[in-house]
Design a protein around this motif. Structure first.
Motif, PDB file in Angstrom:
ATOM      1  N   VAL A  97       0.865  -1.176   0.000  1.00 31.01           N
ATOM      2  CA  VAL A  97       0.000   0.000   0.000  1.00 31.01           C
ATOM      3  C   VAL A  97       0.901   1.225   0.000  1.00 31.01           C
ATOM      4  CG1 VAL A  97      -1.780   1.295   1.247  1.00 31.01           C
ATOM      5  CG2 VAL A  97      -1.777  -1.221   1.321  1.00 31.01           C
ATOM      6  N   VAL A  98       0.698   2.116  -0.976  1.00 29.79           N
ATOM      7  CA  VAL A  98       1.433   3.377  -1.049  1.00 29.79           C
ATOM      8  C   VAL A  98       0.464   4.491  -0.710  1.00 29.79           C
ATOM      9  CG1 VAL A  98       2.582   5.019  -2.581  1.00 29.79           C
ATOM     10  CG2 VAL A  98       3.062   2.571  -2.787  1.00 29.79           C
ATOM     11  N   ILE A  99       0.781   5.242   0.314  1.00 34.41           N
ATOM     12  CA  ILE A  99      -0.033   6.400   0.680  1.00 34.41           C
ATOM     13  C   ILE A  99       0.752   7.622   0.240  1.00 34.41           C
ATOM     14  CG2 ILE A  99      -1.236   7.613   2.523  1.00 34.41           C
ATOM     15  CD1 ILE A  99      -1.037   4.829   4.041  1.00 34.41           C
ATOM     16  N   GLY A 100       0.211   8.286  -0.781  1.00 34.43           N
ATOM     17  CA  GLY A 100       0.966   9.357  -1.406  1.00 34.43           C
ATOM     18  C   GLY A 100       0.105  10.479  -1.934  1.00 34.43           C
ATOM     19  N   HIS A 101       0.569  11.054  -3.041  1.00 31.25           N
ATOM     20  CA  HIS A 101       0.068  12.341  -3.518  1.00 31.25           C
ATOM     21  C   HIS A 101      -0.281  12.310  -5.005  1.00 31.25           C
ATOM     22  CE1 HIS A 101       1.828  13.988   0.194  1.00 31.25           C
ATOM     23  NE2 HIS A 101       2.813  13.153  -0.054  1.00 31.25           N
ATOM     24  N   GLN A 102      -1.088  13.277  -5.367  1.00 33.06           N
ATOM     25  CA  GLN A 102      -1.325  13.600  -6.763  1.00 33.06           C
ATOM     26  C   GLN A 102      -0.288  14.644  -7.164  1.00 33.06           C
ATOM     27  OE1 GLN A 102      -2.937  11.289  -8.331  1.00 33.06           O
ATOM     28  NE2 GLN A 102      -4.167  12.727  -9.493  1.00 33.06           N
ATOM     29  N   PRO A 103       0.146  14.685  -8.372  1.00 33.78           N
ATOM     30  CA  PRO A 103      -0.287  13.872  -9.504  1.00 33.78           C
ATOM     31  C   PRO A 103       0.426  12.524  -9.611  1.00 33.78           C
ATOM     32  CG  PRO A 103       1.269  15.478 -10.291  1.00 33.78           C
ATOM     33  CD  PRO A 103       1.094  15.744  -8.809  1.00 33.78           C
ATOM     34  N   THR A 104       1.387  12.265  -8.716  1.00 41.43           N
ATOM     35  CA  THR A 104       2.217  11.066  -8.862  1.00 41.43           C
ATOM     36  C   THR A 104       1.402   9.780  -8.884  1.00 41.43           C
ATOM     37  OG1 THR A 104       4.036  12.205  -7.746  1.00 41.43           O
ATOM     38  CG2 THR A 104       4.196   9.817  -7.932  1.00 41.43           C
ATOM     39  N   LEU A 105       0.462   9.610  -7.949  1.00 40.28           N
ATOM     40  CA  LEU A 105      -0.297   8.355  -7.925  1.00 40.28           C
ATOM     41  C   LEU A 105      -1.087   8.161  -9.211  1.00 40.28           C
ATOM     42  CD1 LEU A 105      -1.572   8.211  -4.237  1.00 40.28           C
ATOM     43  CD2 LEU A 105       0.463   7.158  -5.242  1.00 40.28           C
ATOM     44  N   GLY A 106      -1.653   9.229  -9.742  1.00 36.00           N
ATOM     45  CA  GLY A 106      -2.365   9.150 -11.011  1.00 36.00           C
ATOM     46  C   GLY A 106      -1.446   8.822 -12.171  1.00 36.00           C
ATOM     47  N   GLU A 107      -0.212   9.314 -12.115  1.00 35.53           N
ATOM     48  CA  GLU A 107       0.771   8.998 -13.154  1.00 35.53           C
ATOM     49  C   GLU A 107       1.186   7.528 -13.087  1.00 35.53           C
ATOM     50  OE1 GLU A 107       3.772  11.871 -12.215  1.00 35.53           O
ATOM     51  OE2 GLU A 107       2.709  13.495 -13.245  1.00 35.53           O
ATOM     52  N   VAL A 108       1.341   7.003 -11.873  1.00 32.93           N
ATOM     53  CA  VAL A 108       1.681   5.588 -11.705  1.00 32.93           C
ATOM     54  C   VAL A 108       0.568   4.723 -12.289  1.00 32.93           C
ATOM     55  CG1 VAL A 108       2.035   3.729 -10.020  1.00 32.93           C
ATOM     56  CG2 VAL A 108       3.179   5.943  -9.705  1.00 32.93           C
ATOM     57  N   ALA A 109      -0.673   5.023 -11.935  1.00 33.25           N
ATOM     58  CA  ALA A 109      -1.813   4.245 -12.437  1.00 33.25           C
ATOM     59  C   ALA A 109      -1.893   4.324 -13.963  1.00 33.25           C
ATOM     60  CB  ALA A 109      -3.113   4.744 -11.817  1.00 33.25           C
ATOM     61  N   ALA A 110      -1.741   5.516 -14.508  1.00 30.00           N
ATOM     62  CA  ALA A 110      -1.814   5.680 -15.962  1.00 30.00           C
ATOM     63  C   ALA A 110      -0.734   4.867 -16.655  1.00 30.00           C
ATOM     64  CB  ALA A 110      -1.682   7.162 -16.334  1.00 30.00           C
ATOM     65  N   ARG A 111       0.488   4.935 -16.153  1.00 26.86           N
ATOM     66  CA  ARG A 111       1.600   4.205 -16.765  1.00 26.86           C
ATOM     67  C   ARG A 111       1.368   2.697 -16.711  1.00 26.86           C
ATOM     68  NH1 ARG A 111       7.405   5.177 -16.024  1.00 26.86           N
ATOM     69  NH2 ARG A 111       6.834   7.329 -16.467  1.00 26.86           N
ATOM     70  N   LEU A 112       0.987   2.196 -15.543  1.00 24.76           N
ATOM     71  CA  LEU A 112       0.844   0.751 -15.390  1.00 24.76           C
ATOM     72  C   LEU A 112      -0.356   0.197 -16.153  1.00 24.76           C
ATOM     73  CD1 LEU A 112       1.758   0.253 -11.634  1.00 24.76           C
ATOM     74  CD2 LEU A 112       3.199  -0.105 -13.662  1.00 24.76           C
ATOM     75  N   LEU A 113      -1.485   0.874 -16.070  1.00 21.00           N
ATOM     76  CA  LEU A 113      -2.696   0.340 -16.699  1.00 21.00           C
ATOM     77  C   LEU A 113      -2.714   0.528 -18.212  1.00 21.00           C
ATOM     78  CD1 LEU A 113      -5.298   1.273 -13.977  1.00 21.00           C
ATOM     79  CD2 LEU A 113      -4.450  -1.009 -14.562  1.00 21.00           C
ATOM     80  N   SER A 114      -1.909   1.452 -18.721  1.00 20.61           N
ATOM     81  CA  SER A 114      -1.854   1.644 -20.174  1.00 20.61           C
ATOM     82  C   SER A 114      -0.721   0.840 -20.803  1.00 20.61           C
ATOM     83  CB  SER A 114      -1.664   3.129 -20.510  1.00 20.61           C
ATOM     84  OG  SER A 114      -0.344   3.543 -20.190  1.00 20.61           O
ATOM     85  N   GLY A 115      -0.002   0.092 -20.004  1.00 21.51           N
ATOM     86  CA  GLY A 115       1.140  -0.644 -20.532  1.00 21.51           C
ATOM     87  C   GLY A 115       2.312   0.263 -20.872  1.00 21.51           C
ATOM     88  N   GLY A 116       2.356   1.418 -20.215  1.00 23.96           N
ATOM     89  CA  GLY A 116       3.466   2.342 -20.421  1.00 23.96           C
ATOM     90  C   GLY A 116       3.250   3.356 -21.515  1.00 23.96           C
ATOM     91  N   THR A 117       2.054   3.370 -22.115  1.00 28.29           N
ATOM     92  CA  THR A 117       1.821   4.285 -23.235  1.00 28.29           C
ATOM     93  C   THR A 117       1.186   5.604 -22.823  1.00 28.29           C
ATOM     94  OG1 THR A 117      -0.357   3.325 -23.694  1.00 28.29           O
ATOM     95  CG2 THR A 117       1.555   2.345 -24.827  1.00 28.29           C
ATOM     96  N   ASP A 118       0.684   5.703 -21.597  1.00 26.01           N
ATOM     97  CA  ASP A 118       0.015   6.924 -21.153  1.00 26.01           C
ATOM     98  C   ASP A 118       0.878   7.615 -20.109  1.00 26.01           C
ATOM     99  OD1 ASP A 118      -1.714   8.948 -20.371  1.00 26.01           O
ATOM    100  OD2 ASP A 118      -3.446   7.640 -20.177  1.00 26.01           O
ATOM    101  N   SER A 119       1.352   8.815 -20.411  1.00 27.14           N
ATOM    102  CA  SER A 119       2.207   9.538 -19.471  1.00 27.14           C
ATOM    103  C   SER A 119       1.442  10.634 -18.730  1.00 27.14           C
ATOM    104  CB  SER A 119       3.389  10.159 -20.214  1.00 27.14           C
ATOM    105  OG  SER A 119       2.921  11.074 -21.177  1.00 27.14           O
ATOM    106  N   ARG A 120       0.143  10.712 -18.954  1.00 31.69           N
ATOM    107  CA  ARG A 120      -0.665  11.711 -18.240  1.00 31.69           C
ATOM    108  C   ARG A 120      -0.895  11.268 -16.805  1.00 31.69           C
ATOM    109  NH1 ARG A 120      -5.850  11.460 -21.576  1.00 31.69           N
ATOM    110  NH2 ARG A 120      -5.109   9.357 -21.693  1.00 31.69           N
ATOM    111  N   SER A 121      -1.464  12.142 -16.015  1.00 32.82           N
ATOM    112  CA  SER A 121      -1.857  11.799 -14.650  1.00 32.82           C
ATOM    113  C   SER A 121      -3.365  11.607 -14.620  1.00 32.82           C
ATOM    114  CB  SER A 121      -1.475  12.915 -13.682  1.00 32.82           C
ATOM    115  OG  SER A 121      -1.896  12.568 -12.378  1.00 32.82           O
TER     116      SER A 121
END
Length: 154
Positions: A97-121
């Motif tokens: 469990v990572v307890i953190g901040h925006q925009p970083t958490l949104g960027e992590v989710a975007a990167r992982l769920l898009s297979g690395g193709t989405d660099s947005r937050s």
């Protein structure tokens, strides 16, 4: 590996520094409600990592007193720092469990769920949770979304 991205709950706008910002009364309630939801689902060996900001530590404390403060999860953290801190995709533990901040958490989710193709937050509401898991698929790794929860839904 299960990776749970939990944005800190609502915090005060003004403090001596950004890292010193405390949760509001509403934020404490949000953290407690989401923590109750998580506690019912987390395995006993889940590793809890929090940013050094007061608001993330207070959010973590709503869940447990067994957490680690990780400098690499601070408000200006990069996706690479977060993924290295959790050991993605194998993981430092089967559930982190990572307890953190925006925009970083949104960027992590975007990167992982898009297979690395989405660099947005992607937007993550305060006290919101994105629960991801790594898996092997056709000889390659991918991330899948298990849950997306906001404090309004728990």
């Amino acid at each position: 590996m299960h990776l749970i991205l939990w944005r800190h709950a609502e915090a005060e706008d003004i403090a001596a520094s950004d890292l010193a910002r405390q949760l509001t009364t509403r934020g404490r309630k949000q953290a407690q409600n989401v923590a109750r939801w998580l506690r019912a689902r987390l395995p006993d060996d889940a590793l809890i990592l929090a940013s050094p900001a007061a608001r993330t530590i207070q959010t973590a404390e709503a869940l447990t007193d067994q957490y680690r403060v990780v400098r690499e999860l601070a408000p200006d953290a990069s996706v690479e720092q977060v993924l290295a801190a959790v050991g993605w995709p194998e993981g430092l533990s089967s559930t982190v469990v990572v307890i953190g901040h925006q925009p970083t958490l949104g960027e992590v989710a975007a990167r992982l769920l898009s297979g690395g193709t989405d660099s947005r937050s992607w937007a993550v509401k305060k006290a919101g949770v994105l629960w991801l898991a790594s898996r092997d698929r056709n000889g390659g790794g991918e991330a899948v979304l298990h849950a997306a929860i906001t404090p309004d839904l728990v």
